[in-house]
Design an enzyme around this catalytic site. Structure first.
Site, short mmCIF file in Angstrom:
data_model
loop_
_atom_site.label_atom_id
_atom_site.label_comp_id
_atom_site.label_asym_id
_atom_site.label_seq_id
_atom_site.Cartn_x
_atom_site.Cartn_y
_atom_site.Cartn_z
N GLU A 187 1.12 -1.66 -0.23
CA GLU A 187 0.16 -0.36 0.00
C GLU A 187 0.75 1.10 -0.06
OE1 GLU A 187 -0.63 -2.12 1.73
OE2 GLU A 187 -2.93 -2.66 0.72
N HIS A 201 -10.77 -4.65 10.27
CA HIS A 201 -11.53 -4.72 9.11
C HIS A 201 -12.71 -3.46 9.21
CE1 HIS A 201 -8.66 -7.65 7.88
NE2 HIS A 201 -8.58 -7.13 6.58
#
Lengths: 378, 427
Positions: free
Chosen positions: A101, A170
């Site tokens: 990322e 998450h």
């Protein structure tokens, strides 16, 4: 929802009796299914298709737009948002990345420095924390640090907020964090119309945009008019939408919570409370004028969000209203937010950690002094 | 490492056979002083062959080395090139010295990181680039910007925080950006510039392959230090750059110290150039105090990138004569080490080379020194005389599209209100 109906009637071309029937049905049924009984020639579109078609059209209109992220290519998108794009545009424009990322967000920023228009997908915005240095420090601040020489026309998109049973790491909502940073534009669409219009506006925008979608909304269908399906359709950034007009209490929400707020408004309507539901659409810049105008009309405010309560979007809205419309408030501002805990896994606990329709109804009633006052929860 | 002319190193045990087999690989006080230039020595006959199958640099450099006798019997530079290199390095040195003076007089403030001693790397690499090629640097970026062509006046004004600076005073010492000269920053976070530079290289390739701009062959140089080579973003970008064969050169300015942390204390394997072949690109180690060696390897790496053969990792062994920043007391470095590197001053070395090889005479170099002094003085005067930014500049340039400030209470975009940027900063 009724707002959409009224606007369509205003455009004309709909038989009055059919409209009557439709309105009746809408009042009786849940919002999702109501759209099917609507008689004008509007299609339905899922949010997923809306995003996919927006990306498709923007990529075909401008060859500088490209998509980059994990699984966007051959896997057709982790949530199938980028389905079909690899076949259409090839691997140079739909770039599958390794699990890096920080690396690929930075590569996107560097490409944007130099004239391309990347759309960087994070599989969920939780992973954006690995890249947050690039979103804030090299994307958001660059136009300012370089005094306008280098603008960063990048879009960071992906699902945000809680899904179903995915656990604490998450499920966080990042609207408040990104909304605090100058130099970023932060958008949170709700319906397919929002998704299409805002994503197109974001891709065309010369500044970095954080585009917060919601996984649970991807499969939901919303009616879309022909105007929305047009390839030049765009929504303005920084303008909220009044989804439902009312006169007793204002409920602000964004993303999935708009759906909950609308359902809560239905329930409240049966009890004689007419709620005005505002779909924020844009977290930064926040449409303070619409919110304040609405509060000045209804005199009561309930803010709804999924994220953590402290320093959240609701806190900012409350501060804004207190600063600008204090004399108009008849009751303290009610904030509904997620529980102040990392998201639990067990289904019943998760339900308690995320705002539910009953919470919104209770808060609206408290704001209207229609219920026994409760101590602030969570 | 060994500063004999062996630009390409292989994955070998640390003890080189060339000159000092027992010396530790990293120069500290144990390394023997070498006289410059090493070109007078013949290349070692026992040149080590490359073991890895990846082609490091092209055969051009190999051929040069296998010339018999002194490999640099043909001089590496012409007189004009030599003067250009000398002038650039002296500009960098004088400018940084002037920065130190101005800082202690209070004209400059905040964090200022000076580049004294490392000029050979900046000059050696950047003077090979065209105006369209890009560079990305760290907070130690004044000299990179100057080498790339940003006028000294603009850099000095930026440091003084004046509105005539290259970023109108909004960036500062650590954030030098120039669109005209393709300086893409100036980043305070180490490792942050590496993905950004990889992105600029990605754009170059994208323009050529997708947008079909046939002459798009810009190369990007990423400059960063030894400390950065332990950061995850570095490895992520080595991987992606090699994977997609991006036109980028990763330049490690290994000055052995990350503020007060010695490179040897922080890194499991201190030989940074070795990390290149692990990702499928050549890793090269060079003496970063010698501008001519830097230039030769740089030429090869930049050409390689321009041809589309992919990235190169080049580790330049260099040294900063001053502390990490002007606020750093610099107590941890051994004075003997500093003294050793002071003898390897790149400017003195180039001067010696040019005079010994009869390229120039003293007078010409003195003329350049004087000219640079005037340029730097003029830059200071210009910066002093420049105005401070006006109040309304505070809210400018946050967004390229100013509608990003949203819609005001009157229902129109805030930026359309003529009084938008006056008064307080409350938006």
């Amino acid at each position: 929802m009724l707002g959409i109906v009224r606007r369509r009637i205003a455009r004309g071309g709909v038989n009055a009796s059919i409209v009557e029937q439709s309105l009746q049905k809408i009042r009786n049924q849940s919002l999702i299914y109501a759209s099917r009984s609507y008689s004008s020639a509007s299609k339905e579109m899922t949010v997923r298709d809306a995003l996919n078609s927006a990306l498709d059209e923007e990529m075909s209109a401008d060859p500088k737009v490209f998509v980059m992220g994990e699984e966007v290519g051959e896997y057709q998108g982790a949530y199938k948002i980028t389905k079909g794009l690899l076949d259409k545009y090839g691997p140079e424009r739909v770039v599958d990345t390794p699990i890096t990322e920080a690396g690929f967000a930075g590569i996107g920023v560097g490409a944007a420095y130099h004239g391309l228009r990347p759309v960087v997908e994070f599989m969920t915005f939780n992973f954006s924390m690995q890249a947050i240095d690039h979103i804030i420090n090299s994307a958001a601040k660059s136009n300012y640090m370089s005094a306008g020489q280098i603008s960063v026309p990048i879009v960071f998109r992906g699902p945000n907020g809680a899904a179903a049973g995915v656990g604490a790491q998450h499920s966080q909502c990042y609207a408040a964090w990104f909304g605090a940073c100058p130099g970023l534009k932060v958008l949170a669409p709700y319906s397919s119309e929002d998704a299409r219009g805002l994503l197109k506006a974001a891709i065309r925008d010369p500044d970095p945009v954080v585009f917060l979608e919601n996984e649970l909304l991807y499969g939901e269908s919303f009616p879309v008019s022909a105007e929305v399906l047009d390839s030049s359709f765009c929504l303005p950034i920084g303008k909220a939408k009044i989804e439902r007009e009312g006169k007793d209490v204002t409920i602000t929400a964004f993303s999935k919570m708009v759906g909950y707020a609308l359902k809560a408004a239905e329930i409240l309507a049966k009890e004689g409370i007419s709620a005005e539901v505002i779909n924020l659409r844009s977290i930064r810049p926040l449409d303070r004028s619409t919110i304040n105008a609405s509060v000045r009309k209804t005199n009561r405010l309930v803010t709804v969000e999924e994220g953590f309560p402290q320093h959240g979007v609701g806190a900012e809205i409350c501060a804004s209203v207190v600063e600008e419309s204090f004399e108009y408030l008849d009751a303290p501002v009610e904030r509904i937010a997620g529980a102040d805990v990392p998201m639990p896994y067990a289904a019943n606990l998760e339900r308690m950690a995320v705002p539910q329709i009953e919470d919104i109804v209770r808060a609206a009633k408290r704001a209207c002094y229609r219920s026994v006052p409760l101590a602030a929860t969570a | 490492m060994s500063s004999a002319f062996s630009a390409i190193n292989t994955i070998q045990p640390l003890h080189r056979t060339i000159d000092n087999p027992s010396v530790s690989p990293f120069l500290g006080s144990t390394h023997k002083l070498r006289s410059f230039p090493a070109c007078n020595r013949a290349p070692s006959a026992s040149w080590i062959r490359r073991r890895f199958s990846i082609v490091a640099v092209s055969d051009v450099v190999k051929q040069q080395k296998t010339k018999s006798g002194s490999s640099l019997s043909n001089l590496l530079i012409t007189k004009e090139e030599g003067l250009e290199l000398y002038e650039d390095m002296v500009l960098g040195r004088s400018f940084e010295d002037m920065c130190a003076q101005m800082y202690y007089r209070g004209k400059m403030f905040g964090f200022v990181h000076l580049y004294n001693g490392q000029e050979a790397v900046s000059t050696g690499f950047i003077k090979l680039l065209t105006k369209e090629d890009c560079i990305v640097s760290t907070y130690r970026d004044h000299v990179h910007a100057l080498s790339k062509g940003v006028p000294a006046r603009q850099v000095m004004s930026e440091l003084f925080g004046k509105t005539t600076g290259c970023c109108r005073g909004q960036g500062g010492s650590m954030h030098m950006f120039s669109e005209e000269y393709n300086v893409l920053g100036g980043f305070a976070f180490i490792g942050e510039g590496i993905p950004v530079s990889t992105g600029a290289a990605f754009t170059s390739k994208y323009r050529r392959e997708v947008l079909k701009e046939a002459n798009s062959d810009q190369v990007t140089l990423a400059f960063f230090g030894d400390g950065t080579c332990n950061n995850g973003q570095f490895f992520e970008c080595l991987n992606m750059a090699a994977l997609w064969k991006l036109p980028i050169v990763f330049v490690v300015e290994n000055n052995l110290w990350a503020i007060g942390m010695s490179h040897l204390r922080a890194t499991s394997d201190p030989e940074i150039w070795k990390k290149g072949p692990a990702f499928g690109m050549p890793g090269v180690h060079i003496d970063g105090m010698d501008v001519l060696k830097v230039r030769e390897v740089a030429k090869e790496a930049v050409e390689r990138a321009r041809r589309g053969e992919g990235p190169t990792l080049i580790e330049c062994e260099t040294y900063r004569f001053r502390g990490h920043s002007l606020a750093d007391p610099d107590e941890l470095r051994d004075p003997a080490e500093k003294a050793h590197y002071a003898t390897r001053d790149p400017i003195a070395a180039l001067k010696k080379y040019m005079i010994e090889n009869k390229l120039v005479n003293e007078a010409e170099l003195k003329a350049i020194d004087k000219k640079i002094d005037e340029v730097v003085e003029d830059a200071v005067e210009f910066a002093d005389a420049s105005p401070h930014p006006v109040r309304s500049q505070l809210l400018e340039n946050v967004f390229a599209d100013p509608k990003g400030f949203g819609i005001g209470p009157d229902g129109r975009y805030r930026c359309e209100d003529p009084k938008f940027t006056e008064g307080t900063a409350h938006v």
